[in-house]
Write a protein that holds these residues in place. Structure first.
Motif, mmCIF file in Angstrom:
data_model
loop_
_atom_site.group_PDB
_atom_site.id
_atom_site.type_symbol
_atom_site.label_atom_id
_atom_site.label_comp_id
_atom_site.label_asym_id
_atom_site.label_seq_id
_atom_site.Cartn_x
_atom_site.Cartn_y
_atom_site.Cartn_z
ATOM 1 N N THR A 91 0.593 -1.072 -0.100
ATOM 2 C CA THR A 91 -0.012 0.048 -0.024
ATOM 3 C C THR A 91 0.788 1.225 -0.027
ATOM 4 O O THR A 91 1.876 1.236 0.886
ATOM 5 C CB THR A 91 -0.843 0.064 1.093
ATOM 6 O OG1 THR A 91 -1.560 -1.140 1.105
ATOM 7 C CG2 THR A 91 -1.807 1.274 1.292
ATOM 8 N N VAL A 92 0.445 2.030 -0.931
ATOM 9 C CA VAL A 92 1.356 3.328 -0.941
ATOM 10 C C VAL A 92 0.452 4.683 -0.973
ATOM 11 O O VAL A 92 -0.569 4.731 -1.568
ATOM 12 C CB VAL A 92 2.011 3.502 -2.501
ATOM 13 C CG1 VAL A 92 2.633 4.665 -2.516
ATOM 14 C CG2 VAL A 92 3.002 2.460 -2.736
ATOM 15 N N ALA A 93 0.791 5.443 0.266
ATOM 16 C CA ALA A 93 -0.057 6.750 0.301
ATOM 17 C C ALA A 93 0.231 7.663 -0.581
ATOM 18 O O ALA A 93 1.591 7.953 -0.949
ATOM 19 C CB ALA A 93 0.257 6.960 1.682
ATOM 20 N N VAL A 94 -0.509 8.500 -1.164
ATOM 21 C CA VAL A 94 -0.294 9.589 -2.067
ATOM 22 C C VAL A 94 -1.175 10.864 -1.606
ATOM 23 O O VAL A 94 -2.222 10.614 -1.095
ATOM 24 C CB VAL A 94 -0.833 9.197 -3.608
ATOM 25 C CG1 VAL A 94 0.258 8.015 -4.013
ATOM 26 C CG2 VAL A 94 -2.134 8.605 -3.650
ATOM 27 N N PRO A 95 -0.760 12.102 -1.893
ATOM 28 C CA PRO A 95 -1.714 13.203 -1.643
ATOM 29 C C PRO A 95 -3.173 12.942 -2.244
ATOM 30 O O PRO A 95 -3.250 12.857 -3.561
ATOM 31 C CB PRO A 95 -0.839 14.417 -1.967
ATOM 32 C CG PRO A 95 0.544 13.803 -2.305
ATOM 33 C CD PRO A 95 0.456 12.312 -2.478
ATOM 34 N N ASN A 96 -4.039 13.728 -1.801
ATOM 35 C CA ASN A 96 -5.285 13.417 -2.258
ATOM 36 C C ASN A 96 -5.766 14.577 -3.167
ATOM 37 O O ASN A 96 -6.940 14.501 -3.837
ATOM 38 C CB ASN A 96 -6.378 13.203 -1.282
ATOM 39 C CG ASN A 96 -6.620 14.073 -0.237
ATOM 40 O OD1 ASN A 96 -5.884 15.387 -0.355
ATOM 41 N ND2 ASN A 96 -7.484 14.006 0.757
ATOM 42 N N ASP A 97 -5.216 15.850 -3.244
ATOM 43 C CA ASP A 97 -5.486 16.781 -4.008
ATOM 44 C C ASP A 97 -4.976 16.487 -5.520
ATOM 45 O O ASP A 97 -4.031 15.796 -5.798
ATOM 46 C CB ASP A 97 -4.989 18.202 -3.578
ATOM 47 C CG ASP A 97 -3.328 18.183 -3.638
ATOM 48 O OD1 ASP A 97 -2.861 18.579 -4.878
ATOM 49 O OD2 ASP A 97 -2.832 17.798 -2.691
ATOM 50 N N SER A 98 -5.815 16.794 -6.747
ATOM 51 C CA SER A 98 -5.834 16.320 -7.929
ATOM 52 C C SER A 98 -4.368 16.351 -8.419
ATOM 53 O O SER A 98 -3.771 15.558 -9.054
ATOM 54 C CB SER A 98 -6.604 16.865 -8.756
ATOM 55 O OG SER A 98 -6.586 18.139 -8.650
ATOM 56 N N VAL A 99 -3.775 17.700 -8.063
ATOM 57 C CA VAL A 99 -2.462 18.158 -8.823
ATOM 58 C C VAL A 99 -1.264 17.036 -8.200
ATOM 59 O O VAL A 99 -0.474 16.512 -8.827
ATOM 60 C CB VAL A 99 -2.079 19.444 -8.887
ATOM 61 C CG1 VAL A 99 -0.668 19.667 -9.453
ATOM 62 C CG2 VAL A 99 -2.872 20.225 -9.707
ATOM 63 N N ASN A 100 -1.276 17.143 -6.787
ATOM 64 C CA ASN A 100 -0.007 16.285 -6.297
ATOM 65 C C ASN A 100 -0.426 14.788 -6.306
ATOM 66 O O ASN A 100 0.661 14.263 -6.274
ATOM 67 C CB ASN A 100 -0.046 16.902 -4.480
ATOM 68 C CG ASN A 100 0.601 18.107 -4.606
ATOM 69 O OD1 ASN A 100 1.842 18.090 -4.899
ATOM 70 N ND2 ASN A 100 -0.159 19.160 -4.042
ATOM 71 N N GLU A 101 -1.598 14.444 -6.535
ATOM 72 C CA GLU A 101 -1.589 12.979 -6.821
ATOM 73 C C GLU A 101 -1.170 12.569 -8.100
ATOM 74 O O GLU A 101 -0.394 11.614 -8.067
ATOM 75 C CB GLU A 101 -3.172 12.742 -6.546
ATOM 76 C CG GLU A 101 -3.474 11.028 -6.692
ATOM 77 C CD GLU A 101 -4.777 10.660 -6.435
ATOM 78 O OE1 GLU A 101 -4.916 9.618 -5.681
ATOM 79 O OE2 GLU A 101 -5.921 11.337 -7.060
ATOM 80 N N ALA A 102 -1.634 13.454 -8.972
ATOM 81 C CA ALA A 102 -1.084 13.376 -10.429
ATOM 82 C C ALA A 102 0.328 13.222 -10.452
ATOM 83 O O ALA A 102 1.188 12.381 -10.945
ATOM 84 C CB ALA A 102 -1.776 14.266 -11.390
ATOM 85 N N ARG A 103 0.913 14.231 -9.687
ATOM 86 C CA ARG A 103 2.461 14.482 -9.570
ATOM 87 C C ARG A 103 3.086 13.045 -9.274
ATOM 88 O O ARG A 103 4.107 12.537 -9.250
ATOM 89 C CB ARG A 103 2.865 15.643 -8.901
ATOM 90 C CG ARG A 103 4.313 15.941 -8.762
ATOM 91 C CD ARG A 103 4.596 17.231 -7.902
ATOM 92 N NE ARG A 103 5.767 17.445 -7.735
ATOM 93 C CZ ARG A 103 6.367 18.508 -6.875
ATOM 94 N NH1 ARG A 103 5.372 19.328 -6.336
ATOM 95 N NH2 ARG A 103 7.633 18.465 -6.827
ATOM 96 N N ASP A 114 1.654 3.254 8.853
ATOM 97 C CA ASP A 114 0.471 2.668 8.258
ATOM 98 C C ASP A 114 0.285 2.247 7.032
ATOM 99 O O ASP A 114 -0.531 1.202 6.719
ATOM 100 C CB ASP A 114 -0.854 3.480 8.539
ATOM 101 C CG ASP A 114 -0.909 4.105 9.869
ATOM 102 O OD1 ASP A 114 -0.691 3.408 10.967
ATOM 103 O OD2 ASP A 114 -1.205 5.320 10.255
ATOM 104 N N VAL A 115 1.314 2.412 6.208
ATOM 105 C CA VAL A 115 1.482 1.948 4.837
ATOM 106 C C VAL A 115 2.764 1.407 4.673
ATOM 107 O O VAL A 115 3.685 1.649 5.444
ATOM 108 C CB VAL A 115 0.788 3.165 3.957
ATOM 109 C CG1 VAL A 115 -0.499 3.553 4.119
ATOM 110 C CG2 VAL A 115 2.017 4.366 4.111
ATOM 111 N N ASP A 116 2.975 0.963 3.336
ATOM 112 C CA ASP A 116 4.212 0.261 3.120
ATOM 113 C C ASP A 116 5.382 1.380 2.475
ATOM 114 O O ASP A 116 6.383 1.320 2.734
ATOM 115 C CB ASP A 116 4.095 -0.659 1.886
ATOM 116 C CG ASP A 116 3.552 -2.112 2.485
ATOM 117 O OD1 ASP A 116 3.946 -2.527 3.483
ATOM 118 O OD2 ASP A 116 2.274 -2.134 2.129
ATOM 119 N N ALA A 117 4.684 2.538 2.011
ATOM 120 C CA ALA A 117 5.438 3.550 1.649
ATOM 121 C C ALA A 117 4.481 5.009 1.239
ATOM 122 O O ALA A 117 3.256 4.454 1.085
ATOM 123 C CB ALA A 117 6.275 3.162 0.277
ATOM 124 N N ALA A 118 4.966 6.267 1.301
ATOM 125 C CA ALA A 118 4.207 7.194 0.868
ATOM 126 C C ALA A 118 4.798 8.099 0.073
ATOM 127 O O ALA A 118 6.100 8.366 0.318
ATOM 128 C CB ALA A 118 3.815 7.838 2.317
#
Length: 277
Positions: free
Chosen positions: A139-151, A200-204
């Motif tokens: 599981t990888v955490a990513v930012p939830n705002d559209s631009v930073n998630e795409a990045r 809580d996740v494997d990477a972020a």
């Protein structure tokens, strides 16, 4: 909306003055009615933006005749809304793709003034020492705002962890993944919370300013890190459209791109923050 704004009495007075003047502007932009002889209040993320601004305030502003006040926020929304409504005179925390998306969705009129630095986005983990060690189904955490998630997804794609469909741009989401060899799972969290998700996740995937605030050293600790070459995500000083000619803003723009600031960034952040001028 949670923020840790550090507000002095002087800042509150300046904000009230700015609001009062803009309210009397009969629909004109704040630049046409605001008293530019007062302090320039700048909204900023604590690290590294406020640190850079405070270096300017403590070492360069007085000689340049600039009364600079720094107001800190930990979220990515309030600095723009405060700039739009005149509560602050400028902000320093964001990049162009994020601003374009924000203006489009919220109807704001924020514009860049000068690009100062880049914070490379990185993939971090408390559980593995390399991307090769990520197990199937991690599981990888990513930012939830559209631009930073795409990045974030573009970063993973650049390292071969996933493949995005052709044309996936600044609004790419996990639904745009066409190949996922490790069957990675994605957990979308607020950008400011990504460092806290590491247990809580494997990477972020974490934005540079939040990584530094959490005690991480991007140049050393990231499993993978964005390249600074031809990177469109430089962070800039921004104002409400019409305020670009404010003499205080012009002074700050010049100071933020001075040799002294360049040396400060290079010495303090050791490659985790890179000057863009």
């Amino acid at each position: 909306m949670r923020n840790t704004a550090k507000i002095t009495t002087a800042v509150l007075a300046a904000g009230a003055l700015t609001f009062g003047l803009s309210a009397c502007g009969s629909g004109k932009s704040s630049s046409s009615s605001a008293d530019t002889s007062g302090p320039l209040v700048v909204a900023a993320s604590p690290t590294p933006h406020a640190e850079i601004l405070n270096f300017v305030k403590d070492n360069l502003a007085k000689k340049a005749g600039l009364d600079l006040q720094v107001k800190e926020f930990t979220d990515y929304i309030t600095p723009n809304t405060a700039t739009e409504d005149g509560s602050v005179g400028a902000n320093y925390f964001q990049n162009q793709p994020y601003l374009d998306d924000f203006n489009k969705k919220r109807g704001t009129r924020i514009v860049p003034v000068v690009t100062v630095h880049l914070e490379p986005l990185g993939l971090y983990s408390h559980k593995v020492k390399s991307v090769d060690a990520l197990k199937s189904g991690a599981t990888v955490a990513v930012p939830n705002d559209s631009v930073n998630e795409a990045r974030a997804l573009k970063l993973l794609a650049s390292k071969g962890l996933i493949t995005l469909k052709d044309g996936a741009g600044n609004e790419a989401t996990p639904q745009d993944i066409t190949k996922n060899p490790k069957d990675l799972k994605f957990k979308e969290v607020e950008a400011a919370q990504t460092p806290r998700s590491l247990d809580d996740v494997d990477a972020a995937v974490i934005n540079g300013n939040y990584a530094i605030s959490a005690g991480l050293k991007p140049a050393k600790d990231a499993l993978v890190l964005e390249s600074a070459k031809n990177n469109p995500y430089g962070n800039f000083l921004a104002v409400k459209k019409g305020n670009e000619t404010d003499p205080r803003v012009k002074k700050l723009a010049k100071l933020l791109t001075s040799p002294e600031v360049k040396k400060f960034i290079e010495d303090k952040y050791q490659g985790s923050v890179v000057p863009s001028f």
